[in-house]
Design a protein around this motif. Structure first.
Motif, PDB file in Angstrom:
ATOM      1  N   ALA A  75      -9.384   8.187  15.475  1.00 45.36           N
ATOM      2  CA  ALA A  75      -8.879   6.813  15.562  1.00 45.36           C
ATOM      3  C   ALA A  75      -9.474   5.825  16.528  1.00 45.36           C
ATOM      4  O   ALA A  75      -9.657   4.809  16.538  1.00 45.36           O
ATOM      5  CB  ALA A  75      -7.359   6.532  15.273  1.00 45.36           C
ATOM      6  N   GLY A  76      -9.205   6.410  18.020  1.00 49.38           N
ATOM      7  CA  GLY A  76      -9.562   5.573  18.952  1.00 49.38           C
ATOM      8  C   GLY A  76      -8.233   4.600  19.226  1.00 49.38           C
ATOM      9  O   GLY A  76      -7.491   4.480  18.701  1.00 49.38           O
ATOM     10  N   LEU A  77      -8.529   3.944  20.349  1.00 49.65           N
ATOM     11  CA  LEU A  77      -7.441   3.182  20.930  1.00 49.65           C
ATOM     12  C   LEU A  77      -7.046   2.047  20.055  1.00 49.65           C
ATOM     13  O   LEU A  77      -6.075   1.984  19.778  1.00 49.65           O
ATOM     14  CB  LEU A  77      -7.919   2.731  22.469  1.00 49.65           C
ATOM     15  N   LEU A  78      -7.922   1.524  19.363  1.00 50.33           N
ATOM     16  CA  LEU A  78      -7.783   0.140  18.703  1.00 50.33           C
ATOM     17  C   LEU A  78      -7.058   0.512  17.530  1.00 50.33           C
ATOM     18  O   LEU A  78      -5.839  -0.103  17.404  1.00 50.33           O
ATOM     19  CB  LEU A  78      -9.113  -0.274  18.283  1.00 50.33           C
ATOM     20  N   VAL A  79      -7.647   1.561  16.822  1.00 49.49           N
ATOM     21  CA  VAL A  79      -6.778   1.830  15.377  1.00 49.49           C
ATOM     22  C   VAL A  79      -5.329   2.653  15.835  1.00 49.49           C
ATOM     23  O   VAL A  79      -4.345   2.150  15.122  1.00 49.49           O
ATOM     24  CB  VAL A  79      -7.502   2.834  14.534  1.00 49.49           C
ATOM     25  N   GLN A  80      -5.338   3.347  16.740  1.00 50.47           N
ATOM     26  CA  GLN A  80      -4.205   3.857  17.292  1.00 50.47           C
ATOM     27  C   GLN A  80      -3.104   2.827  17.634  1.00 50.47           C
ATOM     28  O   GLN A  80      -1.637   2.644  17.312  1.00 50.47           O
ATOM     29  CB  GLN A  80      -4.043   4.830  18.539  1.00 50.47           C
ATOM     30  N   GLY A  81      -3.772   1.783  18.560  1.00 50.81           N
ATOM     31  CA  GLY A  81      -2.735   0.512  18.836  1.00 50.81           C
ATOM     32  C   GLY A  81      -2.167  -0.062  17.553  1.00 50.81           C
ATOM     33  O   GLY A  81      -1.100  -0.646  17.477  1.00 50.81           O
ATOM     34  N   PHE A  82      -2.966  -0.186  16.460  1.00 55.62           N
ATOM     35  CA  PHE A  82      -2.760  -1.068  15.421  1.00 55.62           C
ATOM     36  C   PHE A  82      -1.381  -0.182  14.448  1.00 55.62           C
ATOM     37  O   PHE A  82      -0.634  -0.593  14.214  1.00 55.62           O
ATOM     38  CB  PHE A  82      -3.723  -1.086  14.430  1.00 55.62           C
ATOM     39  N   PHE A  83      -1.719   1.288  14.519  1.00 50.84           N
ATOM     40  CA  PHE A  83      -0.656   2.244  13.850  1.00 50.84           C
ATOM     41  C   PHE A  83       0.298   2.108  14.615  1.00 50.84           C
ATOM     42  O   PHE A  83       1.835   1.770  13.973  1.00 50.84           O
ATOM     43  CB  PHE A  83      -1.128   3.564  13.905  1.00 50.84           C
ATOM     44  N   LEU A  84       0.668   2.284  15.909  1.00 47.18           N
ATOM     45  CA  LEU A  84       1.853   2.313  16.660  1.00 47.18           C
ATOM     46  C   LEU A  84       2.371   0.881  16.770  1.00 47.18           C
ATOM     47  O   LEU A  84       3.492   0.869  16.756  1.00 47.18           O
ATOM     48  CB  LEU A  84       1.567   2.692  18.128  1.00 47.18           C
ATOM     49  N   GLY A  85       1.695  -0.271  16.614  1.00 44.87           N
ATOM     50  CA  GLY A  85       1.858  -1.836  16.773  1.00 44.87           C
ATOM     51  C   GLY A  85       2.885  -1.805  15.218  1.00 44.87           C
ATOM     52  O   GLY A  85       3.688  -2.910  15.286  1.00 44.87           O
TER      53      GLY A  85
END
Length: 197
Positions: free
Chosen positions: A112-122
């Motif tokens: 996922a990388g940081l961007l998709v991880q951030g979207f998921f956690l967000g």
């Protein structure tokens, strides 16, 4: 693979289920994470061919994280908790869905990388905090099977965990960015060092 199977089998035993599901806190914050862990261990035992086959439908970890987010959202609904306690098919579905969510998280987090991880956690962490606030502030029992004190305690824990996960992930992001910058600076400095020699 063996450890994952043993953990899932242990959690499915009636005494373990009775102990963990007797408290709303243990039901959501001990049983569910242990099932996620068992699913993650199962995914870790998947061979290279299975991982390649799964990667085709899980580009950048998006499908897996979307599935995991949907499952976690569904299982935060109070009615789902109540039904899992009285309807064996719902309990079985809960076990299977949490194992799948754990496997999806394991297979999707790194791609996922940081961007998709951030979207998921967000999406997941605020939902977790809001659910926690509802549980903590409600003056009536939202889950019929659990007492009001247990519900309020769970709400406080959900809020604290959502905040804790956010802080840990942001610290990881900061560390990753610092390491990337240091690596880039070292690569930039390398040609000038060679010229000096």
């Amino acid at each position: 693979m063996v450890a994952a199977g043993l953990l899932a089998a242990l959690l499915a035993l009636p005494p373990a289920r009775a102990l963990l599901e007797a408290s709303m806190l243990r039901h959501m914050l001990l049983q569910a994470p242990l099932l996620l862990l068992a699913g993650a261990l199962l995914a870790g035992a998947a061979g290279p061919q299975a991982r390649t086959a799964m990667a085709r439908w899980n580009a950048y970890g998006i499908s897996g994280l979307l599935a995991a987010g949907g499952i976690l959202s569904l299982l935060m609904v109070p009615r789902a908790l109540d039904l899992a306690l009285v309807a064996p098919p719902v309990e079985a579905a809960k076990f299977v869905l949490l194992l799948l969510a754990g496997a999806a998280l394991r297979l999707s987090w790194q791609p996922a990388g940081l961007l998709v991880q951030g979207f998921f956690l967000g999406n997941v962490l605020p939902m977790m905090a809001v659910a926690g606030q509802l549980y903590a502030d409600s003056t009536v029992r939202i889950c019929n099977a659990y007492l009001l004190d247990d519900q309020a305690r769970l709400g406080e824990w959900l809020i604290a965990l959502a905040c804790g996960f956010a802080v840990v992930w942001l610290a990881q992001v900061a560390r990753t960015m610092v390491l990337r910058d240091a690596h880039a600076a070292a690569l930039d400095a390398a040609p000038s060092m060679l010229l000096k020699k």
